[in-house]
Write a protein that holds these residues in place. Structure first.
Motif, mmCIF file in Angstrom:
data_model
loop_
_atom_site.group_PDB
_atom_site.id
_atom_site.type_symbol
_atom_site.label_atom_id
_atom_site.label_comp_id
_atom_site.label_asym_id
_atom_site.label_seq_id
_atom_site.Cartn_x
_atom_site.Cartn_y
_atom_site.Cartn_z
ATOM 1 N N TYR A 352 -10.316 8.185 2.682
ATOM 2 C CA TYR A 352 -8.864 8.128 2.479
ATOM 3 C C TYR A 352 -8.083 8.385 3.767
ATOM 4 N N GLY A 353 -8.684 9.075 4.732
ATOM 5 C CA GLY A 353 -8.044 9.208 6.027
ATOM 6 C C GLY A 353 -7.923 7.867 6.715
ATOM 7 N N TYR A 354 -8.908 7.004 6.515
ATOM 8 C CA TYR A 354 -8.864 5.663 7.102
ATOM 9 C C TYR A 354 -7.781 4.838 6.419
ATOM 10 N N GLY A 355 -7.737 4.932 5.098
ATOM 11 C CA GLY A 355 -6.752 4.160 4.354
ATOM 12 C C GLY A 355 -5.322 4.537 4.726
ATOM 13 N N ASP A 356 -5.142 5.817 5.130
ATOM 14 C CA ASP A 356 -3.792 6.275 5.466
ATOM 15 C C ASP A 356 -3.385 5.907 6.893
ATOM 16 N N ALA A 357 -4.315 6.042 7.849
ATOM 17 C CA ALA A 357 -3.898 5.911 9.246
ATOM 18 C C ALA A 357 -4.826 5.076 10.117
ATOM 19 N N GLY A 358 -5.921 4.596 9.592
ATOM 20 C CA GLY A 358 -6.868 3.873 10.430
ATOM 21 C C GLY A 358 -7.677 4.836 11.283
ATOM 22 N N TRP A 359 -8.789 4.388 11.791
ATOM 23 C CA TRP A 359 -9.688 5.249 12.555
ATOM 24 C C TRP A 359 -9.996 4.644 13.912
ATOM 25 N N GLU A 376 -24.676 2.645 1.923
ATOM 26 C CA GLU A 376 -24.405 1.605 0.926
ATOM 27 C C GLU A 376 -23.968 2.216 -0.400
ATOM 28 N N ARG A 377 -24.549 3.346 -0.752
ATOM 29 C CA ARG A 377 -24.107 4.027 -1.971
ATOM 30 C C ARG A 377 -22.696 4.574 -1.795
ATOM 31 N N LEU A 378 -22.409 5.104 -0.610
ATOM 32 C CA LEU A 378 -21.068 5.631 -0.355
ATOM 33 C C LEU A 378 -20.029 4.523 -0.427
ATOM 34 N N HIS A 379 -20.354 3.342 0.094
ATOM 35 C CA HIS A 379 -19.442 2.202 -0.051
ATOM 36 C C HIS A 379 -19.073 1.998 -1.521
ATOM 37 N N ARG A 380 -20.086 1.991 -2.373
ATOM 38 C CA ARG A 380 -19.869 1.686 -3.790
ATOM 39 C C ARG A 380 -19.161 2.832 -4.517
ATOM 40 N N LEU A 381 -19.505 4.057 -4.171
ATOM 41 C CA LEU A 381 -18.828 5.194 -4.784
ATOM 42 C C LEU A 381 -17.347 5.203 -4.420
ATOM 43 N N THR A 382 -17.044 4.965 -3.153
ATOM 44 C CA THR A 382 -15.654 4.992 -2.703
ATOM 45 C C THR A 382 -14.837 3.894 -3.372
ATOM 46 N N ARG A 383 -15.395 2.694 -3.457
ATOM 47 C CA ARG A 383 -14.674 1.605 -4.134
ATOM 48 C C ARG A 383 -14.495 1.911 -5.623
ATOM 49 N N SER A 384 -15.484 2.533 -6.229
ATOM 50 C CA SER A 384 -15.411 2.830 -7.662
ATOM 51 C C SER A 384 -14.390 3.905 -7.982
ATOM 52 N N ASP A 385 -14.064 4.724 -6.986
ATOM 53 C CA ASP A 385 -13.157 5.844 -7.208
ATOM 54 C C ASP A 385 -11.701 5.405 -7.363
ATOM 55 N N VAL A 386 -11.449 4.115 -7.226
ATOM 56 C CA VAL A 386 -10.090 3.591 -7.396
ATOM 57 C C VAL A 386 -9.912 3.156 -8.847
ATOM 58 N N ASP A 395 -4.832 -2.738 -4.555
ATOM 59 C CA ASP A 395 -5.048 -3.811 -3.575
ATOM 60 C C ASP A 395 -5.027 -3.258 -2.146
ATOM 61 N N ARG A 396 -4.117 -2.303 -1.899
ATOM 62 C CA ARG A 396 -4.026 -1.723 -0.560
ATOM 63 C C ARG A 396 -5.305 -0.970 -0.194
ATOM 64 N N LEU A 397 -5.837 -0.189 -1.146
ATOM 65 C CA LEU A 397 -7.063 0.559 -0.889
ATOM 66 C C LEU A 397 -8.258 -0.377 -0.723
ATOM 67 N N SER A 398 -8.298 -1.426 -1.544
ATOM 68 C CA SER A 398 -9.386 -2.393 -1.432
ATOM 69 C C SER A 398 -9.360 -3.096 -0.085
ATOM 70 N N PHE A 399 -8.166 -3.472 0.349
ATOM 71 C CA PHE A 399 -8.036 -4.126 1.646
ATOM 72 C C PHE A 399 -8.453 -3.190 2.774
ATOM 73 N N ALA A 400 -8.052 -1.924 2.673
ATOM 74 C CA ALA A 400 -8.408 -0.952 3.712
ATOM 75 C C ALA A 400 -9.918 -0.767 3.787
ATOM 76 N N TYR A 401 -10.573 -0.723 2.603
ATOM 77 C CA TYR A 401 -12.029 -0.545 2.647
ATOM 78 C C TYR A 401 -12.725 -1.812 3.136
ATOM 79 N N ASP A 402 -12.192 -2.966 2.788
ATOM 80 C CA ASP A 402 -12.726 -4.213 3.353
ATOM 81 C C ASP A 402 -12.673 -4.152 4.878
ATOM 82 N N ASP A 403 -11.554 -3.652 5.382
ATOM 83 C CA ASP A 403 -11.381 -3.565 6.825
ATOM 84 C C ASP A 403 -12.377 -2.579 7.435
#
Length: 490
Positions: A352-359, A376-386, A395-403
């Motif tokens: 969520y720090g990345y989603g807010d300000a980028g890294w 790979e599990r963390l990717h899926r857990l983080t996406r599932s938490d939305v 959509d904003r969180l999904s785009f940020a994680y895609d990035d």
């Protein structure tokens, strides 16, 4: 009690020839043999059961005599309970003498008594859909307790009263929740009532047996249904109390979401992101699913109502990781599984720090390194938490994680992110600094690792220069210099 005993219509499509072969051997020897339990149930579900379980009128010694020379291998570790195991070709088979168990209400183990009657043996089984048998080799269905009807209706009932069944073996209450998950079935009202009234009896069951049922439940096709049943009947209060604790009482202004229902939705969404056998997270994956269920268990202990009317859960990720470790240790999970689940819970908020300000590139490297093999599990857990209903936010969180994933892939193409190491190893550090193994080497290694994270890879000469600059500022450096001077003067 009359038995529903009829020939199964063309069951050969699901019955392996080895089943008929072993059945004929027992009949020829003067004994009864029936395929029983899960394998029979699975025939009517159109599934192939991984196990072949049989029940027989033969005693353990007689069973050994019948299979001698036919089985490829056999073992009698369960002989005391009437069970002989064997291997025939690709099949693992268990053959158990008819049972008429009598349980001590205060004991974890049954007092075994062998029986002589198939129907009596079926009556002591957990649920009616598992209390069906196929006589061999005739393939006559024996269904004295309406198991086939219950199977078609998708309902769990017990052959006798559920109170007697659960008193005999309280683990059957956990098994009911597991079947709700695996088979998508409901439970009869009297079964649910008995589970609720007798939930405390689960406490006499060993942690290992409870754990095994929980793992099967979590890995089932509908784990949400199984968890819901555990929570609603009070069983979860005794085996997984952190989960019902997520049902935080709603404040009058509804200033926070339902954490329990959110966690169940995250569990479902995580399971939907698992891959096939060749993918990075083959399903069903217990570590991912259990982390999804438990990711917010630190919230009840960290909830604070803020002056402006909001609700905060600061550091619930770190608190949750500790709670997960404690619970999984109590359930006798192995250390590797405990560490993996707890680490995912600890890291699930990092994105969520990345989603807010980028890294920076350094922060991306640290994210990958901290996740290690769990990335790979963390990717899926983080996406599932939305789970927000606000589509714009989702959509904003999904785009940020895609990035973020794109950034990770981009850096990985330039560097070996999965195995980041300092540009100098321990031997090189000791040689450059002229020191022996000890804490100084560890600190120097950590310094170089941080440099690697922050700035990416550099040449060996540049790494040496940075190490010497760091070393010049360390108190041990002056001590080593003094010793060198004394040696030269001598």
């Amino acid at each position: 009690m009359a038995t529903d005993e009829t020939a199964v219509q063309d069951p050969q499509f699901a019955v392996d020839p080895v089943v008929l072969e072993v059945g004929q051997r027992f009949v020829d020897a003067g004994f009864e043999l029936s395929l029983v339990g899960g394998p029979v149930r699975d025939i009517f579900l159109g599934r192939t059961s991984p196990d072949l379980d049989f029940t027989t009128s033969a005693g353990p010694d007689q069973t050994l005599a019948v299979i001698k020379g036919w089985a490829d291998a056999h073992w009698d570790i369960g002989r005391e309970y009437g069970t002989i195991g064997l291997r025939k070709g690709r099949h693992q088979i268990e053959i158990t003498t008819y049972r008429a168990d009598a349980y001590d209400p205060e004991s974890r183990k049954p007092a075994v008594a062998f029986g002589k009657d198939l129907v009596a043996d079926l009556e002591r089984r957990d649920f009616s859909m598992n209390a069906m048998a196929l006589r061999l080799p005739s393939l006559e269905l024996v269904d004295p307790f309406g198991g086939l009807t219950d199977l078609h209706a998708g309902i769990l009932r017990t052959p006798g009263t559920p109170e007697l069944s659960f008193s005999d073996d309280p683990l059957r209450m956990m098994r009911a929740a597991r079947f709700a998950s695996q088979l998508g079935v409901g439970v009869a009202p009297e079964v649910r009532a008995a589970m609720t009234d007798m939930a405390e009896r689960i406490e006499i069951i060993s942690a290992e047996r409870v754990r095994d049922e929980l793992v099967k439940l979590i890995k089932g096709a509908a784990p949400r249904a199984g968890i819901d049943l555990l929570v609603e009947t009070g069983l979860a209060d005794r085996v997984l109390p952190e989960v019902p604790a997520l049902r935080l009482e709603a404040d009058e202004h509804h200033r926070h979401k339902d954490v329990y229902q959110h966690s169940l939705q995250v569990l479902e969404q995580a399971a939907s992101l698992e891959t096939g056998p060749e993918g990075p997270v083959p399903g069903p994956d217990f570590v991912l699913r259990f982390a999804a269920l438990m990711h917010d268990v630190g919230k009840p202990a960290t909830r604070r109502f803020e002056p402006g009317g909001g609700v905060s859960f600061r550091h619930h990720d770190a608190v949750g990781a500790k709670l997960v470790k404690k619970r999984m240790k109590a359930l006798r999970f192995d250390n590797d599984t405990i560490k993996a689940v707890a680490r995912l819970v600890e890291l699930h908020m990092r994105f969520y720090g990345y989603g807010d300000a980028g890294w920076t590139d350094s922060a991306v490297r640290r994210y990958v390194t901290d996740a290690g093999p769990l990335l790979e599990r963390l990717h899926r857990l983080t996406r599932s938490d939305v789970t927000t209903r606000n589509q714009r936010k989702a959509d904003r969180l999904s785009f940020a994680y895609d990035d973020l994933e794109h950034r990770i892939a981009e850096l990985a193409s330039q560097e070996e992110l999965a195995a980041i190491r300092p540009d100098l190893d321990g031997e090189q550090i000791m040689a450059i600094l002229g020191v022996r193994p000890g804490p100084v080497v560890g600190r120097a290694y950590k310094f170089l690792l941080n440099e690697r994270m922050d700035n990416g890879p550099v040449s060996e000469d540049e790494a040496r220069e940075r190490l010497l600059e760091w070393w010049a500022a360390q108190p041990e450096s002056a001590v080593c210099t003094d010793r060198t001077d004394e040696s030269e003067n001598a």
